[in-house]
Every structure is written in structure tokens, then in C-alpha cells.
Design a protein around this motif. Structure first.
Motif, PDB file in Angstrom:
ATOM      1  N   GLN A 192       0.825  -1.206   0.000  1.00  0.00           N
ATOM      2  CA  GLN A 192       0.000   0.000   0.000  1.00  0.00           C
ATOM      3  C   GLN A 192       0.864   1.262   0.000  1.00  0.00           C
ATOM      4  O   GLN A 192       0.356   2.367   0.139  1.00  0.00           O
ATOM      5  N   PHE A 193       2.188   1.082  -0.174  1.00  0.00           N
ATOM      6  CA  PHE A 193       3.099   2.217  -0.145  1.00  0.00           C
ATOM      7  C   PHE A 193       3.005   3.018  -1.435  1.00  0.00           C
ATOM      8  O   PHE A 193       2.956   2.464  -2.530  1.00  0.00           O
ATOM      9  N   LEU A 194       2.964   4.335  -1.309  1.00  0.00           N
ATOM     10  CA  LEU A 194       2.926   5.230  -2.469  1.00  0.00           C
ATOM     11  C   LEU A 194       4.233   6.001  -2.536  1.00  0.00           C
ATOM     12  O   LEU A 194       4.544   6.812  -1.667  1.00  0.00           O
ATOM     13  N   GLN A 195       4.995   5.748  -3.587  1.00  0.00           N
ATOM     14  CA  GLN A 195       6.289   6.409  -3.751  1.00  0.00           C
ATOM     15  C   GLN A 195       6.103   7.835  -4.245  1.00  0.00           C
ATOM     16  O   GLN A 195       5.191   8.122  -5.010  1.00  0.00           O
ATOM     17  N   THR A 196       6.971   8.727  -3.801  1.00  0.00           N
ATOM     18  CA  THR A 196       6.982  10.105  -4.280  1.00  0.00           C
ATOM     19  C   THR A 196       8.417  10.506  -4.586  1.00  0.00           C
ATOM     20  O   THR A 196       9.372   9.945  -4.033  1.00  0.00           O
ATOM     21  N   SER A 197       8.565  11.491  -5.457  1.00  0.00           N
ATOM     22  CA  SER A 197       9.905  11.974  -5.779  1.00  0.00           C
ATOM     23  C   SER A 197      10.561  12.592  -4.553  1.00  0.00           C
ATOM     24  O   SER A 197      11.774  12.492  -4.356  1.00  0.00           O
ATOM     25  N   GLN A 198       9.756  13.200  -3.683  1.00  0.00           N
ATOM     26  CA  GLN A 198      10.285  13.818  -2.479  1.00  0.00           C
ATOM     27  C   GLN A 198      10.929  12.775  -1.564  1.00  0.00           C
ATOM     28  O   GLN A 198      11.985  13.013  -0.972  1.00  0.00           O
ATOM     29  N   LYS A 199      10.278  11.615  -1.462  1.00  0.00           N
ATOM     30  CA  LYS A 199      10.823  10.563  -0.601  1.00  0.00           C
ATOM     31  C   LYS A 199      12.165  10.069  -1.127  1.00  0.00           C
ATOM     32  O   LYS A 199      13.104   9.840  -0.356  1.00  0.00           O
ATOM     33  N   ILE A 200      12.274   9.912  -2.438  1.00  0.00           N
ATOM     34  CA  ILE A 200      13.542   9.478  -3.026  1.00  0.00           C
ATOM     35  C   ILE A 200      14.629  10.517  -2.768  1.00  0.00           C
ATOM     36  O   ILE A 200      15.761  10.184  -2.408  1.00  0.00           O
ATOM     37  N   ILE A 201      14.281  11.796  -2.917  1.00  0.00           N
ATOM     38  CA  ILE A 201      15.248  12.872  -2.672  1.00  0.00           C
ATOM     39  C   ILE A 201      15.723  12.845  -1.227  1.00  0.00           C
ATOM     40  O   ILE A 201      16.908  13.045  -0.938  1.00  0.00           O
ATOM     41  N   GLN A 202      14.811  12.595  -0.302  1.00  0.00           N
ATOM     42  CA  GLN A 202      15.172  12.549   1.121  1.00  0.00           C
ATOM     43  C   GLN A 202      16.154  11.417   1.418  1.00  0.00           C
ATOM     44  O   GLN A 202      17.033  11.554   2.269  1.00  0.00           O
ATOM     45  N   PHE A 203      16.022  10.303   0.708  1.00  0.00           N
ATOM     46  CA  PHE A 203      16.877   9.149   0.961  1.00  0.00           C
ATOM     47  C   PHE A 203      18.181   9.180   0.164  1.00  0.00           C
ATOM     48  O   PHE A 203      19.186   8.603   0.584  1.00  0.00           O
ATOM     49  N   ARG A 271      11.923  -1.357  -2.467  1.00  0.00           N
ATOM     50  CA  ARG A 271      13.296  -1.858  -2.500  1.00  0.00           C
ATOM     51  C   ARG A 271      14.288  -0.725  -2.755  1.00  0.00           C
ATOM     52  O   ARG A 271      15.397  -0.732  -2.208  1.00  0.00           O
ATOM     53  N   THR A 272      13.871   0.256  -3.546  1.00  0.00           N
ATOM     54  CA  THR A 272      14.740   1.409  -3.830  1.00  0.00           C
ATOM     55  C   THR A 272      15.089   2.155  -2.548  1.00  0.00           C
ATOM     56  O   THR A 272      16.259   2.454  -2.279  1.00  0.00           O
ATOM     57  N   LEU A 273      14.090   2.455  -1.723  1.00  0.00           N
ATOM     58  CA  LEU A 273      14.339   3.183  -0.479  1.00  0.00           C
ATOM     59  C   LEU A 273      15.172   2.347   0.492  1.00  0.00           C
ATOM     60  O   LEU A 273      16.053   2.873   1.190  1.00  0.00           O
ATOM     61  N   SER A 274      14.901   1.048   0.549  1.00  0.00           N
ATOM     62  CA  SER A 274      15.648   0.176   1.453  1.00  0.00           C
ATOM     63  C   SER A 274      17.137   0.196   1.132  1.00  0.00           C
ATOM     64  O   SER A 274      17.983   0.279   2.031  1.00  0.00           O
ATOM     65  N   VAL A 275      17.470   0.129  -0.153  1.00  0.00           N
ATOM     66  CA  VAL A 275      18.876   0.109  -0.561  1.00  0.00           C
ATOM     67  C   VAL A 275      19.508   1.491  -0.419  1.00  0.00           C
ATOM     68  O   VAL A 275      20.668   1.619  -0.012  1.00  0.00           O
ATOM     69  N   LEU A 276      18.761   2.538  -0.741  1.00  0.00           N
ATOM     70  CA  LEU A 276      19.291   3.899  -0.612  1.00  0.00           C
ATOM     71  C   LEU A 276      19.658   4.239   0.834  1.00  0.00           C
ATOM     72  O   LEU A 276      20.523   5.075   1.081  1.00  0.00           O
ATOM     73  N   ALA A 277      18.996   3.603   1.788  1.00  0.00           N
ATOM     74  CA  ALA A 277      19.270   3.883   3.201  1.00  0.00           C
ATOM     75  C   ALA A 277      20.572   3.253   3.681  1.00  0.00           C
ATOM     76  O   ALA A 277      21.056   3.593   4.763  1.00  0.00           O
TER      77      ALA A 277
END
Length: 389
Positions: A192-203, A271-277
Motif C-alpha cells: 500500500q506504499f505510495l512512492q513520491t519523488s520527495q521521498k527518493i530525494i530525502q533518501f 526496494r529502492t528506499l531500502s537500498v538507498l538507506a
């Protein structure tokens, strides 16, 4: 105490801006099944100060208050240590956060998400620091929780994917697992997760490779980002004096093609956010091609391509996906020393599913009792929709 040392040289505490005293922040928790929601909490906590210390509870403490953890305490210590916003890890942190703990580590305040954490007897674990005004709150990440991920993993069964008849026992279990007090099942096997460009930028770090850095490319699913991935990436990171590690993440359909069942458990955005962290990764290619092509190598100016000891599944046309880096003599296989895989994690969950069900029911009962007591005292309610692991 485990220091990460990503600040000043030698792991020393970085100087605070404008010569003021550095603000030291404390977080604590189980950090079982570490996911990008945990990472986002720690990112927010780190932004509130200059130095972040994270206390991680032991297996014994978690079993006493919540139920059996999925990962061992040593695995959980290392997972938290690998999150790039963490400066220091304190193993065996007490389950109840006290002023004594904050003072021991010279922390100004502690930070926790806007959810409920209770002891085995139903007390708020942050009651003391809240009353002393040394508590800050951050927003939990909507769309993911430990309960949700466990639910997705429980759907990885042959019956579920083959369409064969599911036993009535399993069907009843699957229908009831993790239901919230209102009867809504919080997991459906679909994120149910909704990705946003802002979240990617934060990570994301936002840093380009610099002259003198060695660009190392790795690729895979990196599903349910776990200690096996961390061990591998740490080894890769250590191959060069100045590494710049790029992780290519395959599309969900590609992962399902070579993994089968209902993999990946996490979708590409998660998976993108998990690896970026992860502190060992500099950049992520979202939706990388399965075959490591000449175009990819040239575009990112890759010096080295690494793969673990897991099986290399041929591409759809039968070719070796690492054919080009092997031809260039820049391919190497890395033995991480860890045998943990996503499949093994799923097996742990399925093997102990009744214990995990009991854990979640126990957590629900405590929250309901806490709610009822607070209603009787006419204390303002938090939003129930924000509650989760």
C-alpha cells in the motif's frame, strides 16, 4: 557500543554548526525486520540533531514484551549499524526508555514514531521521558509495517500460487492474521506504499562520482533488504579505497521471472528506499536491465562489476547476464560470508507463523486495553490509523 564513524575522522562526533554544542539524539527499538519505515524514522530523528545514537533491544527483552523476533539480536545490531543516518549503536538497550539512559549517553532527548509502544503489563515505554519534556515525535511511514511484511511473506506458499485448494486451517489463519480491532485486514499481499519523488530525494545522497573514486556496480532484487545484503555490500564497499557503489534494482516482473512464487515481497519503489538507506551504497538504478550491457557500463563509467555467490540465472534468451563485464575483465564474485537469503527469511516466518500470530494478537490486546484506560481518563486520543509496528 558500535560506532559507525561516518562523521568526523576516526568516528568522532562531528562538530555542531556555529560552534554550539552538538545536539545528541536517542532512538531505541526492536528493529526487527528492518525496512524503509525504520530507516525513515531514523532519518527524521537524525535531522533533529547532530549525532544519532540508536539503542537496540535484546532477543530476551523483545520476547518478554512482544513475542519472538524474526532476526537475532546480532543481526539486528548490524542492520541498524548499516543505516547511513545512524552514528552509533547501543546493543542491549533497555526496553523502557528512562532519563537515566538519556543521561548515560549524554542525549538531549529521544525520538519515536507516532505509534504506541507498551510493556508486557501495558505501560507506555516512553512515559518517563515524555513527562520530563525530553521526548520528540516523528511521523511513521504509511504503507509499511512489520505486520504487513510478515503477512506478505505468509502468502508465499505453493498452494497460493498454483491455485490448488488451500487447507481450511491455513485459510482461517490467513484471513485472521494481523487484523486490526475494526476487523480490517491490514495486509493483502499487495503493498500500500505510495512512492513520491520527495521521498527518493530525502533518501538519496545526491552525490556524483568524484575523480579518483572506483565505480562499482552490483545488481539484483535486494528484496526484504537484510543482513545478507548488508554483508555483501560491505565487502563490495571494501574493495576500493574510495568506492562509489551503484546498485541496480530489477523490475518486479524481472524478479518474479527468476525467483518465481509471488516474489518480490517488496515492490521496486520499496526496494529502492531500502537500498538507498544503506551506508555502503552511493546510487541506485531504478529498474536496471537484467543483463549488464556495454551501454550501462559506459554510461556509468563502471570500473568493477560484482556478484555474490548466489546462482546466476541466465537471461531469457539463455545468455549470461554478466557476459559483457566478464569480456572486459572487470567481473568478480564476492563471498559475503553470510548464507542468509530472502527465501530463508520467509522460511523462518512460515515455520514460526503461530508464534508470530500470537505476538500480533498480544500487541492488539495491549493497545486496546491502553486505549480503553486512556478513554476513561479522558486523555486526548492519537489517531488510531497511525498505529502499527
Amino acid at each position: 557500543m558500535i560506532r559507525n564513524g561516518h562523521g568526523a575522522a576516526g568516528g568522532a562526533e562531528p562538530p555542531a554548526p556555529e560552534g554550539r554544542r552538538a545536539v545528541r539524539v536517542w532512538c531505541d527499538g526492536c528493529y526487527d525486520m528492518v525496512h524503509y519505515g525504520h530507516s525513515n524514522q531514523l532519518r527524521q530523528a537524525r535531522a533533529m540533531g547532530d549525532y544519532l545514537i540508536v539503542g537496540v533491544h535484546t532477543d530476551e527483552e523483545i520476547s518478554k514484551h512482544k513475542g519472538p523476533p524474526v532476526f537475532t539480536q546480532e543481526e539486528r545490531y548490524k542492520m541498524v549499524q548499516a543505516i547511513k543516518w545512524v552514528d552509533e549503536v547501543v546493543p542491549a538497550a533497555p526496553y523502557v526508555t528512562t532519563l537515566e539512559t538519556l543521561d548515560k549517553y549524554s542525549c538531549d532527548f529521544c525520538v519515536h514514531g507516532n505509534d504506541i509502544t507498551l510493556t508486557v503489563d501495558g505501560r507506555d515505554t516512553y512515559e518517563e521521558v515524555k513527562q520530563a519534556g525530553r521526548y520528540r515525535e516523528c511521523r511513521r511511514t504509511q504503507g509499511v509495517s512489520t505486520t504487513d511484511l510478515v503477512g506478505r511473506m505468509l502468502l508465499v506458499t505453493k498452494a497460493h500460487h498454483s491455485g490448488h485448494e488451500i487447507s481450511s486451517e491455513y485459510r482461517e489463519y490467513a484471513d485472521s492474521f494481523g487484523k486490526c480491532p475494526g476487523g480490517r485486514n491490514p495486509w493483502t499481499g499487495v503493498s500500500q506504499f505510495l512512492q513520491t519523488s520527495q521521498k527518493i530525494i530525502q533518501f538519496a545522497s545526491g552525490k556524483e562520482p568524484q575523480p579518483g573514486e572506483t565505480v562499482i556496480y552490483v545488481a539484483g532484487a535486494f528484496d526484504l533488504f537484510h543482513i545478507g545484503h548488508v554483508d555483501f555490500l560491505e565487502k563490495v564497499h571494501g574493495l576500493a579505497e574510495k568506492p562509489y557503489v551503484i546498485a541496480g534494482l530489477h523490475f518486479d516482473q524481472e524478479v518474479n521471472h527468476y525467483k518465481g512464487k509471488n516474489y518480490p515481497i517488496m515492490n521496486l519503489h520499496e526496494r529502492t528506499l531500502s537500498v538507498l538507506a544503506c551506508r555502503y551504497v552511493s546510487e541506485v538504478v531504478i529498474g536496471a536491465p537484467y543483463a549488464v550491457t556495454a551501454e550501462l557500463l559506459d554510461h556509468f563509467k563502471v570500473d568493477l562489476v560484482c556478484h555474490g555467490k548466489t546462482e546466476i540465472v541466465p537471461d531469457k534468451d539463455g545468455s549470461d547476464p554478466y557476459q559483457e563485464p566478464k569480456r572486459r575483465g572487470i567481473f568478480c564474485q564476492i563471498d559475503s560470508g553470510s548464507d542468509l537469503t530472502t527465501d530463508l527469511i520467509v522460511q523462518r516466518i512460515i515455520k514460526n507463523r503461530l508464534e508470530y500470530e500470537a505476538r500480533n494478537q498480544k500487541k492488539e490486546a495491549k493497545e486496546l486495553a491502553f486505549l480503553e484506560a486512556r478513554r476513561r481518563q479522558e486523555v486526548p486520543r492519537e489517531r488510531e490509523s497511525d498505529w502499527d509496528f
